[in-house]
Each structure stands twice: as C-alpha cells, then as structure tokens.
Design an enzyme around this catalytic site. Structure first.
Site, PDB file in Angstrom:
ATOM      1  N   ARG A 108      47.337  40.629  37.451  1.00  0.00           N
ATOM      2  CA  ARG A 108      48.524  40.014  38.053  1.00  0.00           C
ATOM      3  C   ARG A 108      49.749  40.127  37.157  1.00  0.00           C
ATOM      4  O   ARG A 108      50.841  40.436  37.625  1.00  0.00           O
ATOM      5  CB  ARG A 108      48.227  38.551  38.401  1.00  0.00           C
ATOM      6  CG  ARG A 108      47.336  38.470  39.620  1.00  0.00           C
ATOM      7  CD  ARG A 108      46.871  37.086  39.993  1.00  0.00           C
ATOM      8  NE  ARG A 108      46.153  37.192  41.267  1.00  0.00           N
ATOM      9  CZ  ARG A 108      45.651  36.170  41.941  1.00  0.00           C
ATOM     10  NH1 ARG A 108      45.747  34.939  41.464  1.00  0.00           N
ATOM     11  NH2 ARG A 108      45.031  36.374  43.097  1.00  0.00           N
ATOM     12  N   TYR A 157      49.143  43.962  46.547  1.00  0.00           N
ATOM     13  CA  TYR A 157      47.833  44.006  45.855  1.00  0.00           C
ATOM     14  C   TYR A 157      47.729  42.979  44.738  1.00  0.00           C
ATOM     15  O   TYR A 157      48.709  42.392  44.343  1.00  0.00           O
ATOM     16  CB  TYR A 157      47.434  45.420  45.451  1.00  0.00           C
ATOM     17  CG  TYR A 157      48.224  46.224  44.462  1.00  0.00           C
ATOM     18  CD1 TYR A 157      49.201  45.712  43.637  1.00  0.00           C
ATOM     19  CD2 TYR A 157      47.942  47.601  44.341  1.00  0.00           C
ATOM     20  CE1 TYR A 157      49.876  46.511  42.731  1.00  0.00           C
ATOM     21  CE2 TYR A 157      48.611  48.409  43.431  1.00  0.00           C
ATOM     22  CZ  TYR A 157      49.573  47.856  42.628  1.00  0.00           C
ATOM     23  OH  TYR A 157      50.226  48.649  41.741  1.00  0.00           O
ATOM     24  N   GLU A 158      46.517  42.739  44.307  1.00  0.00           N
ATOM     25  CA  GLU A 158      46.205  41.677  43.340  1.00  0.00           C
ATOM     26  C   GLU A 158      46.644  40.304  43.868  1.00  0.00           C
ATOM     27  O   GLU A 158      46.991  39.423  43.095  1.00  0.00           O
ATOM     28  CB  GLU A 158      46.848  41.949  41.967  1.00  0.00           C
ATOM     29  CG  GLU A 158      46.661  43.349  41.417  1.00  0.00           C
ATOM     30  CD  GLU A 158      45.213  43.800  41.323  1.00  0.00           C
ATOM     31  OE1 GLU A 158      44.313  42.957  41.439  1.00  0.00           O
ATOM     32  OE2 GLU A 158      44.992  45.009  41.157  1.00  0.00           O
ATOM     33  N   GLY A 159      46.568  40.143  45.173  1.00  0.00           N
ATOM     34  CA  GLY A 159      46.970  38.875  45.790  1.00  0.00           C
ATOM     35  C   GLY A 159      48.411  38.931  46.242  1.00  0.00           C
ATOM     36  O   GLY A 159      49.316  39.083  45.435  1.00  0.00           O
ATOM     37  N   GLN A 166      49.834  34.159  45.788  1.00  0.00           N
ATOM     38  CA  GLN A 166      50.359  33.717  44.491  1.00  0.00           C
ATOM     39  C   GLN A 166      51.053  32.369  44.632  1.00  0.00           C
ATOM     40  O   GLN A 166      50.957  31.507  43.761  1.00  0.00           O
ATOM     41  CB  GLN A 166      51.372  34.729  43.939  1.00  0.00           C
ATOM     42  CG  GLN A 166      50.857  36.147  43.785  1.00  0.00           C
ATOM     43  CD  GLN A 166      49.674  36.249  42.854  1.00  0.00           C
ATOM     44  OE1 GLN A 166      49.574  35.519  41.866  1.00  0.00           O
ATOM     45  NE2 GLN A 166      48.741  37.129  43.185  1.00  0.00           N
TER      46      GLN A 166
END
Lengths: 603, 603
Positions: B296, B440-442, B447
């Site tokens: 992140r 991506y990555e949340g 977040q």
C-alpha cells in the site's frame, strides 16, 4: 460486454414534465409536426438503433481501430453498414431545413438523439456528428449554390463533413495558422497547408467528404482577423452534383490516441486543393463560431452520454457482485455475501453518476430548447433572450458536463474495482473515450475564459443577471411550497453568492487582467453546480406535483427527489471549495517565475 | 518522448532539511552506513538508472505489452536486460536484512528509490516491486528454512515474488476464497485453485518466481478467519537451492488492461501445486497484511511518482508551446505568441501537479521514516508510536496520493491540450498507468474504511489524537514566527476541525454503522489535505530558515514557499467541500432502493 438502454423514461420526464416540450414544440414553426406521438416514435426508434446497431460495435471498434491503406481510411468493421442504416433511416435530415431536403423537426430532437449516439458509440457518432458543424456553417454562411451542392448532401447523409481548424503549431490560437488560399479561376481558390486532429477527416462511410477549412488569403491581415473559411470537398462534384474528380486533399496519417479509436483522427494535407469561399473574406472566424457552438453543445452531450452508459453498467455490476456484508447487518443472508450496492460508498459513486447523468440531461435539454428558439423562434425578444442565455450556457454545457462526465466514467471503473481496469468489461474504454471531451472543441480552460471573460464580464454581467433573475424568481415562487425549502434555500443563497463572486472577480480584473484567467475554471465549475441545482430543484417541484396528483409511477418520482437530495447533500458542497478558490486571486499562481518552476529536478 | 530526471534537489530537501534523515539514520542500527555521501551516491546512481535505462523503455513497453506463448510470458523488449542490470547493481538487496544477504540500509532509502522506478517506468518497476511484499511476508512469518531457500533469492533479485490473493469472485472479500490447500507428504501442501490479477505472476526476467498464496486448509473455519498463507515456487528448489522441478502453477492467460501494459497481469492456475505453509494455519490474513501494508505504501509512491513525471513533461511543454498572448500584455514579444506558461490557468494546472508531487514526496518520506523506526528502532515507545502513526498514515498514503496522482496526470494531459490525447507524447500513458493505482492493493473506498473505521474509530481516535497533537504543537510553536501565520492559522483551524469531524462521525456511527461508510472517502481526502498542509507548513519553516541564514539557492526556497502558498490558497479549500460532505450523513445515500436506482432507463 456493456449494455445501453436509452433512458427513455427520464428523457420523457425532462422533455415533457420539466421543460414542457409539447407546448414548446406547438409554438415553433415546423414544431407542430413534432407531436408527442411522433417524438415518442422517433425516440423509441433511436433507442433501438443505439442499442441494437451501435452499442454492439462500440467495443469491437475500440479494439480494431481505423486503418490507413493507400491513402484511404477504413473504419472498423460494421461501422459502414451502421452508417448506411442511419442514412436510410433518415436520421441525418431530422432537424434540417426542408429547403435542403430536411424534415424540419426541431433541433432539440436531434440533440436528444445525439445523446443516444454518444452513449452507445462515441467514436461512431462522431462521423455523422461532425457533419452538424459543417452543415450549420453552410446553412448560415453558404451561398445558395453551395447549399444546393454540399448542404443537401450533408442533410441526406450521403456525404459527411469535417471542421479543419487546428494546425501542428496552433490549436487555440488560430491567428497563427499557416494554411493559405490563393485565388485561381472563377470563384475557386487553391488551398495549401496541413491540418491536424481532423476527426472523420477520411473514412469509407460516405461517398464524399466536405471539409470546412480555415485558411488565409494572400492579402489577409495578421492574426485572427485575417482568417477565411472555405469549403473543400474530397471529390469535386461533377455537373450532376455527383462526386467527380479527386481533389488535392489527402489523409497523411492517423493519430494513435488514448481513446475514440473507432474514429479516424487525421492529419489532412491540402496540396493546392480546390476550395470555395464561405462567407466574406477574412470573416472566417465568425463562421467558425457557428460551427464551434454547435460542436461545443455536442461535446457536452458526449460527457452526459458517457456518464449515462457508465452508470447503467456500474449499476448492473453493483447489484450483481457479491462482496462483504453490509455494516448494518446482512442484506442477502441467503448468499455468501451482499451485493455491493448495499455499501454506502458504492452508492455514493453510483449516485454521483446518476446525478451527473440526470442533471446533465436537464441542462442539455434546457439548452436545446433555446437552440430551437434561436433557430426558429418568431418573437424577436424571446429569440434574443434565448440567444444570450444559450451563449452563457454553451461553455458550461461543454466544459462542466465533460469534466463531470469524465468523473462519472471514472466512478464506473471504481465500482468495478480491479475489473474496471480490464478491457473486457468495457468500463475503462468509457474513461478513455471521455478523456478527449475535456480537450477538443476548446479545452475546459478555454471554455472557462469564454464564460467568465466574454459571456459574463464583457457585458457587465447582464446576461448572467438574466439567468440569476430566473433562478431568483423560481426560488421566490417556491420557497413556501411544502417540501421545497430544503432545495430552494440553499439554491437562493448560492444564486446570490454567484452574483457577488462575479462582482468580486470583475472588480479585481479591472486592475489585473490575470484575475480573469485565475478564477475562470473554478468559476465555470461553480456555475455548473449552481445551474444543475436550479434544474434539480425544478425537477423536485415536478416530481412532488406528480406524487401529490397521484401516480402509478411513484417510485420513479421518489427516486428523482432522492437523487436531487443526494445532489444537494453530496455534490453541491463542492461550491464551497470553488467559491473560495475563485476569491483566492491570481497572486499565488503568478508568483513563481517560469524558470523557477523546475528547481526541484533541474540541477 | 517524455523525459524524467529524478528530483534530487527536492528529495534532498525533504530528507535532509525537512525530516533530518542524517540524524535519523545515525540513530538506526545499520543506519550508520547510510552516511550523507553514501545516500547521495545511491540516489544519483538510482537517478541515472531510472533516466537512462528505465525511462527509454516506458513508452515502448506500453506499446508492445506482454505476450503469453506456450505458457511462458515474455516481457517487452529490454525489460529483461534492465532487470539484469538492476540485480547486478545490487538494488534488490539494498534494505534487506544482512542475514539474508541484504545490505542492511534503511528501508526508507528503498522507498525513495521506488519513487524513481514509478516515475520512470511503472510497469517495469512492478516486477521487482512485488518482491517487496513477498519478502516482507517471509521475513516476518517464514521459517528459517524458508528464509534460506526463498528470501535470500528474493533479496538477491534472481527470483521475484508475487502476492496471490484475488480470485474471480473475490477481491476485497477474501473470506470467500476457494483455493484449497491439502496436506500431503512432510510439510508440503497441494494447492489448487485460480487466482486472478496476479501482477508479475509469470515473466522471463528472473529464473524463478515465488508465489505467496492465500488458500484454505480442509479444516478451515468459514470466512476470513480460515485463510492460510503458502509459499509456492514456480520451480521447486533442488538440493542446492537452484530451480528444479516445474511446479503445478501456470499462467492461464494475460489480462488486457487500460494501462501498465508492460507488466504481466496473470490468471494463475494452481493445479495441485506444491506449497509450504507460512506462519500458523488459519492465520494467513495477518501475514497478508504484512505484505499488504508494504504494497500500500508502494502504491502511494506510484501516485507520487507519476505525478512528478507528468509535471516535468507538462512544464517543459508549457515553456515551449507558443499560444495566445498573456491577458496582461505580451511576455515574449519577439515570438508569434507567448509560451503558455504565462497563462494563469496553465500555471494553476502545473502548480497543482507540483504541489501534489512535492507534497506527496514529503508524506511518503515522512511515512518511510516511520517504517525505519518500526523495523529497526531500539526504543520500544518510539517504535510503538511509529507503528501506530504509520498505520494511520498508510491508507492516506495509498488512497490520497493515488487519487491526487491520477488528477495530476490528467492535468498533465490538459496542459498539452489535444496533443495530450495522442500516444506519441506519452502524457496519456501516465493517466492510464495511474488509473490502476486507485484500484489495486485495496480501492480508495477500502482504504477509507480502513482509515476511518479501523485506524481512527476502533481505538476511540487515540492514534489520530497522537497525530493531531503533533500538528497542534507545531502550530503553537510557530504561530508567532514571522511569516508563518498565513500557514499556521488555517492549519490550526483545520486540525481542530479534524477532531470535531471525527467525533461527529463517531457519534453518528454509534446508532448507524452505515455512517462510517458514508463519510469514509471524504474523510480520507480531508485527512490527506490536512496532512499535506502540515508538511507544507513545516517546509515553509525550513525554507524561511534557509533564506534567513543566507543561501545561494534562494530561488529554490522561494519557489518552495510559493508552492506552499498555492497549496493553501488553491487546493486546501477543497476541505470545505469534504467537511460538509462528511457531515451530510448516510441518509441521502441509503434512501433509494437498489431496485429504484434504474427507473430512468429500465422500462
């Protein structure tokens, strides 16, 4: 593959209920033919064409793109056949003058249809779309002979048009253009130069292409006062008016672009091409604005159209995709997870799309009504008023709707999560296609200068006052109506603030002209949000009336009020930021010298 | 073709002057090797590598993309050779533990280098980038044997890593995952299932690929509490630790994406692949968060990196492109028009990019300092504090910097006008590449829930108070410093408001959990703007000190203050909108039923 259904119910709401198009049409010359039944049949047939013919070609057109082979451009598979059907259906002639073979229906109908084209296939829609600007220029400034030769073909749709303005070294600043026009035999000129970014400049959909070209005569004054407009056909018409000799205008190359792959963006080389003057010598810029204003409204419609398609598909996905449980407890306990539409932030994204699509639709149809009046209105005062208001609204339609349209398509991607980034789903194409709308036909920055500098300040805010007075009257009339206060109060406050902000910038601009540019884009966005708030408030009034009168469509009207409430709650507060930035002034923009901008990396 | 110069001067400003990295490094175990000279040499060499090796491959990599041939993926031309140079240069081992062959330099240095990779070639940078997460998971949760077998190779860079989380039906909601792990001989498991969106899942850059895979054991509890983590190599290491037998994990297909074409986004099929448990059974989610947090921060850096590249190229264009005259009179009277950097709205766009790049840099380096402390700090209290603050800042770094990074790349396109839409100029690629970082990555929404729900409200705002107290102290200390009031006053006000807004949402959330989701994204954006304001105010303090002390670089420091002033004047007012939207509550989001959303078009 993404789907698209023309939002006929919402379109009817805006046309019939919000803006009373039936009465408006009844008063227009030629409008009497646009009875509710006729309009309804046209919209339904347009919806079918968009969904069944154009939408299936949207993704394949993006993937295939256009090809230049031996000077000829091939549009993607299916585009030519779709265009044939479009011409056969009589669509190009819908709102055209009966004198040139048109059906004489109101212009607004044509705008509403172009929303469907933009929603279902922007790249395809630009082939017939560019003809509108060329037609408008010829209609208003062409000779009778030019109308008979070119305009009738554009109306028929067998030929298409282009607008050849931009050159490699000049886009916004047309005063710099280098294309030359030298008088030759009779009324003809030899046109030489290079034009870039010519949408639909060369393709295989129509039998001929009519280029409207800006160029300079040998005796032209310097700068933008020395520009003339010419009509330059791809094939010179023969004695019967059929495409004859090939003219000296060719496509040199196709641009590789971020989006609208299905439309050919051409470099056009004019090598002594034969052209004919449209309008007076050196007065081409005025003729160009006739094309541009049509194109600007058309571009705003593209922003709206793409927002709608992105919304429809994001909605379908959000109802279908199961992921996580609602924070307030399971909503689909029989399934492994809840559909993501239960999550407030997903709803925020969907409602943002919905509000911009429905708000944009109200704005476009409101402006389209003014186009009808400007083109066909019988009452001079009414026409003058419509012309002024339309001038004010045009940069807002163009820039605000493309800015928020781009945002809406991005929200569509975001609703899909990682899948939104994958081509197959079609959501990212809408973003790529939408990206151009903020740029072409004058960037957002240019529209903002047009709005604040030319349309508002240049006439001491008179036109703006005309509009804010209309809003003011609405607020006064409705402030005591039950249920309206929550909308009317903030609207009235913003409407008053709009005037104050304008005065503030105007005062500052008297001592520093840079203040106009500094405030302009925030000013335009502010104007857009307030204008949509006004239209949403009017929509609430209509919806409330319908609910009070009793209706079988109560959910539709309640959803309209809910959407308006969301708009006031969650989008209109952006005016707080824009208002503050409008007032921030030019100083912090102008302080750094051009040299010092790069000191972090230029060492 | 776009260019990129690592902003070494600005990087040094943030490291040395703003955050006192030299003193910070001196206190870290292993940090004593990171002397200013060593750091400087590393950054300069990194800058050279980014500019000379990676940047020239960025556009060609985008155009060529990856190819899947017979189960093997070929990265674009030049990528493999660049990776060989990267490994030879010792870059992968920079911040790794000396026990596994690393150089033991501070982690922050590695983050700063990854900014250069993201700026110069995001798609390429993801091949080594994904190894960081895999390494972190093995470093923290792997057995000694796993470290010796896999981690040393990742540190060396001869093998790369992946994170295999997502499946077709689940991204965010990993509790739904279906991949199974069945115990077989010894400590091995058979892994079966399909993973999608696996970045760098298969490629020809490294001799082996180490997949970190989430899967469920046969006795796994339902949902996210039943997930375990496994290491699954592409080639099973032989007795000497070299790639041996081919494991049952293959790339089924490559995704066609909007951007990052040079990186292989793979569908990975695990067909009874041999894997080994990392960490305790059913505790895979905790291990995953070790990977995720690194990823992140890394994604936030991508937002920053792309903003910087877009800024640099837009600046060059704006200085070069001649178009229109300044409204306050010609600035380059000897030329046919003024360079567009004279126009206030062009400056607004450039300064927006500059402020987000420089502000993002401060935020990333500030967080990176905390990573150093978390990983190597000696003082427990200091480490706990850094860990908590880093936890708070991670979703802000990830989501805020990717949101504004995307905006910045779009401003870059806008500065170029129509040319920004053309591939050749490279500006639209930055937008397409940046688009994935919001997903991506949340996603930003995820977040935001992490920030507001987990990091802020779950511990009654204690961590937030730690941070706002730091800002408060700064404001108190500087409010009387000459020249600081214009920054400190609005900052102090916002800082106080941040607490109030948090309390407000917290109270509402006690009766309606949906209030958290409703406020979350606006809350995150608000937090991001205030955090950058704090860092800009600190930057002004440093710049003023330098100017007062006398410096040959006065223009650099003045430009820093000007940039901060622009940020406070023209970007920070966005908090006014976000604050109002945070307070708007969930009601207008939740009112419409899922069925009624589509009544405008579903007829």
């Amino acid at each position: 593959m993404p789907d698209y259904q023309a939002p006929l119910r919402d379109m009817r709401f805006v046309m019939e209920e919000l803006l009373d198009y039936p009465a408006h049409y009844a008063r227009l010359p030629g409008g009497e033919d646009a009875t509710p039944d006729v309009v309804s049949a046209i919209l339904e047939e347009g919806a079918r064409f968009a969904r069944e013919v154009l939408m299936p070609l949207n993704q394949s057109g993006d993937q295939e793109g256009c090809r230049l082979e031996g000077g000829e451009v091939k549009a993607p598979k299916g585009f030519k056949e779709a265009y044939r059907q479009y011409v056969e259906g009589g669509w190009p002639s819908l709102a055209a003058d009966p004198d040139q073979g048109g059906q004489g229906l109101p212009h607004s109908l044509s705008q509403i249809l172009s929303e469907m084209l933009a929603s279902s296939n922007l790249a395809w829609g630009m082939y017939p779309g560019l003809s509108h600007g060329a037609s408008a220029a010829l209609h208003h400034h062409g000779t009778e002979d030019q109308k008979a030769t070119y305009l009738t073909k554009l109306v028929e749709g067998t030929w298409t048009g282009t607008m050849c303005l931009t050159e490699p070294h000049c886009g916004t600043d047309l005063g710099l253009l280098k294309t030359r026009a030298v008088p030759t035999d009779g009324d003809a000129y030899e046109i030489s130069g290079t034009k870039i970014f010519i949408s639909a400049g060369e393709h295989d959909l129509a039998e001929n292409i009519v280029h409207l070209v800006l160029a300079k005569l040998p005796d032209a004054p310097e700068g933008s006062k020395g520009i003339s407009l010419f009509v330059v056909p791809k094939y010179l018409p023969d004695a019967e008016g059929h495409p004859g000799e090939r003219n000296g205008v060719t496509c040199g190359s196709l641009e590789h672009k971020m989006g609208i792959h299905g439309n050919a963006t051409c470099v056009m080389n004019f090598d002594g091409a034969r052209g004919f003057l449209v309008g007076a010598p050196h007065k081409g810029l005025a003729c160009m604005f006739t094309m541009m204003n049509a194109a600007r409204i058309g571009t705003g419609i593209q922003g709206l159209g793409l927002a709608e398609t992105s919304f429809q598909n994001a909605l379908a996905y959000a109802r279908d995709r199961l992921q996580m449980r609602s924070l307030s407890g399971p909503k689909a306990a029989d399934k492994p997870a809840d559909p993501i539409i239960v999550h407030p932030d997903v709803r925020r994204m969907l409602l943002t799309q919905k509000a911009f699509a429905e708000g944009g639709r109200m704005l476009v149809y409101y402006a389209a009504q003014m186009i009808d009046v400007v083109e066909h209105g019988q009452d001079v005062a009414e026409r003058d008023r419509a012309e002024a208001l339309l001038g004010l609204l045009t940069p807002i339609v163009k820039a605000f709707l493309t800015e928020v349209g781009f945002e809406a398509t991005n929200e569509g991607v975001q609703v899909f999560g990682g899948h939104g980034f994958i081509r197959e789903w079609g959501m990212e194409q809408l973003v790529r296609d939408a990206r151009i709308t903020r740029l072409y036909e004058g960037t957002t920055g240019i529209q903002a200068l047009d709005l604040l500098g030319r349309k508002v300040l240049m006439n001491q805010g008179e036109t703006l006052k005309m509009f804010t007075k209309e809003i003011h009257k609405f607020c006064q009339a409705e402030e005591a109506t039950p249920g309206m206060a929550e909308f009317v109060r903030p609207l009235a406050k913003l409407n008053a603030e709009w005037g104050e902000l304008t005065t503030g910038v105007g005062m500052k601009a008297m001592t520093d002209r840079e203040e106009v540019g500094a405030a302009s884009v925030d000013y335009l966005m502010y104007a857009g949000y307030v204008t949509l708030a006004y239209l949403f408030a009017r929509a609430v009034k209509q919806a409330r009336s319908a609910l009070e009168a009793g209706t079988e469509e109560a959910p539709f009207y309640r959803a309209k009020i809910d959407t308006a409430r969301f708009y006031f709650d969650r989008l209109l507060p952006r005016t707080r930021a824009h208002a503050q930035m409008i007032q921030a002034g030019a100083e912090s923009l102008m302080a750094i010298s051009a040299d010092d901008f790069g000191l972090g990396f230029e060492i």
